[in-house]
Motif scaffolding. Structure first.
Motif, mmCIF file in Angstrom:
data_model
loop_
_atom_site.group_PDB
_atom_site.id
_atom_site.type_symbol
_atom_site.label_atom_id
_atom_site.label_comp_id
_atom_site.label_asym_id
_atom_site.label_seq_id
_atom_site.Cartn_x
_atom_site.Cartn_y
_atom_site.Cartn_z
ATOM 1 N N GLU A 49 -7.754 -15.125 10.747
ATOM 2 C CA GLU A 49 -7.746 -14.987 9.292
ATOM 3 C C GLU A 49 -8.059 -13.575 8.816
ATOM 4 O O GLU A 49 -8.650 -13.376 7.750
ATOM 5 C CB GLU A 49 -8.713 -15.989 8.629
ATOM 6 C CG GLU A 49 -8.259 -17.420 8.797
ATOM 7 C CD GLU A 49 -9.046 -18.401 7.945
ATOM 8 O OE1 GLU A 49 -9.616 -19.353 8.504
ATOM 9 O OE2 GLU A 49 -9.093 -18.213 6.713
ATOM 10 N N PRO A 125 -9.694 -23.699 -0.337
ATOM 11 C CA PRO A 125 -11.096 -23.654 0.097
ATOM 12 C C PRO A 125 -11.949 -22.671 -0.686
ATOM 13 O O PRO A 125 -13.183 -22.740 -0.657
ATOM 14 C CB PRO A 125 -11.009 -23.226 1.570
ATOM 15 C CG PRO A 125 -9.689 -22.532 1.686
ATOM 16 C CD PRO A 125 -8.782 -23.202 0.709
ATOM 17 N N GLY A 126 -11.330 -21.729 -1.405
ATOM 18 C CA GLY A 126 -12.088 -20.697 -2.096
ATOM 19 C C GLY A 126 -12.367 -19.553 -1.139
ATOM 20 O O GLY A 126 -11.854 -19.504 -0.031
ATOM 21 N N GLY A 127 -13.190 -18.604 -1.606
ATOM 22 C CA GLY A 127 -13.467 -17.430 -0.774
ATOM 23 C C GLY A 127 -12.460 -16.336 -1.076
ATOM 24 O O GLY A 127 -11.261 -16.602 -1.174
ATOM 25 N N SER A 128 -12.956 -15.119 -1.230
ATOM 26 C CA SER A 128 -12.107 -14.016 -1.674
ATOM 27 C C SER A 128 -10.976 -13.735 -0.681
ATOM 28 O O SER A 128 -9.816 -13.592 -1.069
ATOM 29 C CB SER A 128 -12.936 -12.745 -1.859
ATOM 30 O OG SER A 128 -13.929 -12.951 -2.837
ATOM 31 N N ALA A 130 -9.787 -15.670 1.712
ATOM 32 C CA ALA A 130 -8.905 -16.834 1.834
ATOM 33 C C ALA A 130 -7.902 -16.849 0.679
ATOM 34 O O ALA A 130 -6.735 -17.183 0.856
ATOM 35 C CB ALA A 130 -9.720 -18.127 1.838
ATOM 36 N N HIS B 62 -20.250 -18.786 -9.685
ATOM 37 C CA HIS B 62 -20.003 -20.195 -10.017
ATOM 38 C C HIS B 62 -21.195 -20.769 -10.808
ATOM 39 O O HIS B 62 -21.908 -20.022 -11.470
ATOM 40 C CB HIS B 62 -19.690 -20.992 -8.738
ATOM 41 C CG HIS B 62 -18.608 -20.338 -7.920
ATOM 42 N ND1 HIS B 62 -17.265 -20.461 -8.215
ATOM 43 C CD2 HIS B 62 -18.684 -19.497 -6.850
ATOM 44 C CE1 HIS B 62 -16.560 -19.746 -7.353
ATOM 45 N NE2 HIS B 62 -17.385 -19.147 -6.512
ATOM 46 N N GLU B 77 -21.933 -23.610 -2.732
ATOM 47 C CA GLU B 77 -21.953 -22.167 -2.922
ATOM 48 C C GLU B 77 -22.778 -21.772 -4.143
ATOM 49 O O GLU B 77 -23.549 -20.805 -4.105
ATOM 50 C CB GLU B 77 -20.509 -21.657 -3.100
ATOM 51 C CG GLU B 77 -20.431 -20.160 -3.381
ATOM 52 C CD GLU B 77 -19.017 -19.632 -3.508
ATOM 53 O OE1 GLU B 77 -18.043 -20.417 -3.376
ATOM 54 O OE2 GLU B 77 -18.866 -18.413 -3.731
ATOM 55 N N HIS B 131 -21.957 -14.444 -3.878
ATOM 56 C CA HIS B 131 -21.249 -15.676 -3.537
ATOM 57 C C HIS B 131 -21.510 -16.029 -2.084
ATOM 58 O O HIS B 131 -22.188 -15.307 -1.377
ATOM 59 C CB HIS B 131 -19.737 -15.470 -3.713
ATOM 60 C CG HIS B 131 -19.300 -15.214 -5.113
ATOM 61 N ND1 HIS B 131 -18.517 -16.100 -5.810
ATOM 62 C CD2 HIS B 131 -19.532 -14.180 -5.950
ATOM 63 C CE1 HIS B 131 -18.282 -15.611 -7.010
ATOM 64 N NE2 HIS B 131 -18.893 -14.442 -7.132
ATOM 65 N N THR B 132 -20.928 -17.155 -1.659
ATOM 66 C CA THR B 132 -20.744 -17.385 -0.240
ATOM 67 C C THR B 132 -19.245 -17.372 0.006
ATOM 68 O O THR B 132 -18.450 -17.495 -0.932
ATOM 69 C CB THR B 132 -21.314 -18.740 0.237
ATOM 70 O OG1 THR B 132 -20.578 -19.791 -0.396
ATOM 71 C CG2 THR B 132 -22.786 -18.852 -0.083
ATOM 72 N N GLY B 133 -18.860 -17.187 1.243
ATOM 73 C CA GLY B 133 -17.442 -17.174 1.556
ATOM 74 C C GLY B 133 -16.955 -18.558 1.935
ATOM 75 O O GLY B 133 -17.722 -19.514 2.047
ATOM 76 N N SER B 134 -15.644 -18.638 2.125
ATOM 77 C CA SER B 134 -15.011 -19.885 2.517
ATOM 78 C C SER B 134 -13.702 -19.505 3.206
ATOM 79 O O SER B 134 -13.102 -18.491 2.851
ATOM 80 C CB SER B 134 -14.749 -20.719 1.266
ATOM 81 O OG SER B 134 -14.474 -22.041 1.595
ATOM 82 N N ALA B 135 -13.302 -20.284 4.181
ATOM 83 C CA ALA B 135 -12.113 -19.888 4.938
ATOM 84 C C ALA B 135 -11.197 -21.090 5.152
ATOM 85 O O ALA B 135 -11.583 -22.246 4.959
ATOM 86 C CB ALA B 135 -12.530 -19.301 6.283
ATOM 87 N N LEU B 140 -14.209 -19.461 11.204
ATOM 88 C CA LEU B 140 -14.465 -18.107 10.728
ATOM 89 C C LEU B 140 -15.873 -17.973 10.188
ATOM 90 O O LEU B 140 -16.299 -18.727 9.316
ATOM 91 C CB LEU B 140 -13.464 -17.756 9.627
ATOM 92 C CG LEU B 140 -13.351 -16.251 9.341
ATOM 93 C CD1 LEU B 140 -12.684 -15.552 10.515
ATOM 94 C CD2 LEU B 140 -12.565 -15.999 8.074
ATOM 95 N N TYR B 146 -16.780 -6.984 -0.840
ATOM 96 C CA TYR B 146 -15.510 -6.649 -1.480
ATOM 97 C C TYR B 146 -15.714 -5.652 -2.613
ATOM 98 O O TYR B 146 -16.683 -5.745 -3.367
ATOM 99 C CB TYR B 146 -14.841 -7.925 -2.016
ATOM 100 C CG TYR B 146 -14.551 -8.910 -0.912
ATOM 101 C CD1 TYR B 146 -15.424 -9.957 -0.643
ATOM 102 C CD2 TYR B 146 -13.421 -8.766 -0.106
ATOM 103 C CE1 TYR B 146 -15.178 -10.838 0.399
ATOM 104 C CE2 TYR B 146 -13.170 -9.653 0.930
ATOM 105 C CZ TYR B 146 -14.061 -10.675 1.176
ATOM 106 O OH TYR B 146 -13.812 -11.546 2.211
ATOM 107 N N LEU B 227 -18.740 -7.366 -4.754
ATOM 108 C CA LEU B 227 -18.928 -8.810 -4.600
ATOM 109 C C LEU B 227 -19.310 -9.068 -3.151
ATOM 110 O O LEU B 227 -18.637 -8.564 -2.242
ATOM 111 C CB LEU B 227 -17.645 -9.570 -4.971
ATOM 112 C CG LEU B 227 -17.748 -11.101 -5.013
ATOM 113 C CD1 LEU B 227 -16.890 -11.671 -6.134
ATOM 114 C CD2 LEU B 227 -17.350 -11.716 -3.685
ATOM 115 N N GLU B 229 -20.145 -11.964 -0.203
ATOM 116 C CA GLU B 229 -20.086 -13.368 0.235
ATOM 117 C C GLU B 229 -20.989 -13.471 1.465
ATOM 118 O O GLU B 229 -20.652 -12.940 2.528
ATOM 119 C CB GLU B 229 -18.646 -13.761 0.540
ATOM 120 C CG GLU B 229 -17.808 -13.791 -0.732
ATOM 121 C CD GLU B 229 -16.366 -14.233 -0.515
ATOM 122 O OE1 GLU B 229 -15.909 -14.263 0.647
ATOM 123 O OE2 GLU B 229 -15.689 -14.513 -1.526
#
Lengths: 189, 272
Positions: A49, A125-128, A130, B62, B77, B131-135, B140, B146, B227, B229
């Motif tokens: 990814e 799923p969200g996340g920058s 992604a 959020h 999150e 934030h937290t991330g998400s994949a 991951l 960012y 930003l 995560e």
């Protein structure tokens, strides 16, 4: 002598006419020619990814350009069909399950409006990063296959969206992002 | 007083006369400023002194009905973002002489445009969105940082149409605003690098990625912005970390140290 020449001419006209009409008839009743397949490029995520990887696919594209664009996007939604790579993992489809492309409209200035079903937002799923992968999987795929398109505006259920899942700006049309693509990983499907 | 005013007006006429006579010249001047501005920013950076900091804006991502990402065991999150933000707020209050503005301090909805209004109205000098991330896959893991780059700032919205000139003053204002935004982009990138360094120092076993991205809220605030995560909510290992209070505080410490480095503050948090 004149009689023989006359008979010869009649025979020649007759035979010529026979061949002419039979060939024409054969042309008319021949099955429709099979159109050659087009090579399209689809962008999927690398399995870590980190970037997008191009995958080549053969499909038939015909009809109006907007119809062709929809066909390409539908192929993208299907996901990668390439066999697993050497490290045992294939490419990742970054468009969530159940997403449908509703329509596409090309403006004269080269802006394409493409409308997706709500699942693109609700099931993301969200996340920058992604979001980046999803958005540019769509944008880069469209622009790569249709060079007359300069920018892509993503809509959800025919509505404009500020972001896809709270991060990446989708208020204005997006141009191609080459930095997110790694070409030397190209796959052929 | 009148003479002074007359002199100013004369100067204005002398300056603008060539452009009034030739719109082509004005177009050329504006294009020159547009192309020149990145170099002006880079030139000033090498001799730059740290930006004067008075107010930090912390933006817990959020909130309320907007849960953000969701882990398998129900971790949200929005809750993690708030925890890190409140820890950071307290640390800044304890250790630095800075004002802190938060875009939310509890679990409620705050639309993006309201967050921008809060930040800009608060005259923030730095904007840090947490934030937290998400994949797409659950394998991951890692922290994401960012920032905006010139591609993100541009993206069709920053373009100036030099052919559409009606008011010279308005165009100069647009140019000045664009130049300020370039400054924010450079400063945001600088803060991002400091975050990467400090997060690596404090959490050396965590993967950290640093990437430019056209993030909506970063584009709209009138200050340098980043930003963060703090781990992927879709990854089990990251979720374990995010549930650990000590990890939350470590993230906050790394951000605090980055603000100190950015501002040039000493170890006690005293700004120069």
């Amino acid at each position: 002598m004149k009689r023989y020449i006359f008979i010869l001419i009649v025979l020649m006209v007759g035979i010529g006419g026979y061949f002419y009409f039979t060939v024409r008839h054969a042309e008319k009743s021949a099955p429709e020619q099979i159109l050659s397949k087009d090579s399209i490029i689809l962008y999927f995520s690398s399995n870590n990814e980190e970037y997008l990887v191009p995958e080549v696919r053969q499909i038939i594209l015909r009809g109006h350009i907007e119809g062709q664009i929809l066909e390409v996007i539908k192929e993208l939604i299907k996901g990668s069909t390439v066999q697993q790579t050497n490290n045992g993992k294939g490419l990742i489809n970054v468009i969530p399950d159940g997403v449908r492309v509703n329509g596409a409209r090309l403006e004269e200035d080269g802006t394409l409006f493409v409308d997706f079903s709500k699942e693109l937002k609700e099931r993301h799923p969200g996340g920058s990063w992604a979001e980046m992968l999803t958005i540019y999987s769509i944008v880069d795929t469209i622009i790569k296959n249709f060079p007359d398109i300069k920018r892509v505006k993503i809509l959800i259920e025919d509505e404009e969206i500020e972001t896809l899942a709270g991060h990446i700006d989708t208020r204005l049309p997006l141009t191609e992002n080459k930095d997110i693509v790694r070409i030397d990983d190209e796959r052929k499907g | 007083m009148e003479k002074g005013k007359k002199k100013k007006n004369l100067l204005k006429v002398v300056f603008f006369l060539p452009f009034l006579v030739s719109p082509f010249l004005l177009n050329l001047f504006i294009l020159f400023l547009i192309f020149l501005q990145p170099f002006l920013s880079y030139a000033s950076e090498s001799n730059s002194t740290p930006r004067d900091l008075k107010t930090i804006v912390i933006d817990p991502g959020h909130g309320g009905s907007d849960k953000g990402g969701e882990g398998r065991d129900g971790i949200l999150e929005k809750d993690i973002a708030l925890q890190i933000s409140m820890s950071l707020k307290k640390k800044i209050a304890d250790k630095m002489k800075l004002n802190v503005v938060v875009t939310r301090d509890k679990d409620y909805d705050v639309p993006l445009e309201k967050r921008v209004t809060i930040a800009n109205a608060g005259n923030g000098d730095l904007f840090i969105s947490i934030h937290t991330g998400s994949a797409h896959s659950d394998e991951l893991s890692g922290i994401g940082i960012y920032y905006l780059d010139y591609e993100g700032v541009g993206n069709e919205s920053g373009e100036i149409n030099a052919g559409d000139i009606e008011d010279e003053k308005k165009d100069v204002e647009v140019i000045l605003k664009d130049m300020a935004r370039s400054d924010y982009v450079n400063e945001g990138a600088r803060l991002s690098e400091l975050l990467q360094k400090n997060l690596t120092d404090i959490i050396p076993d965590q993967k950290i990625i640093l990437k430019p991205a056209p993030i909506s809220i970063l584009k709209d605030v009138n200050m340098p912005s980043v930003l963060i995560e703090a781990g992927n909510i879709t990854n089990n290992e990251d979720v374990k970390r995010l549930k650990d209070r000590e990890y939350i505080n470590k993230i906050a410490d790394a951000i605090l140290n980055s603000i100190k480095d950015y501002s040039g503050a000493d170890e006690k948090g005293n700004l120069k």
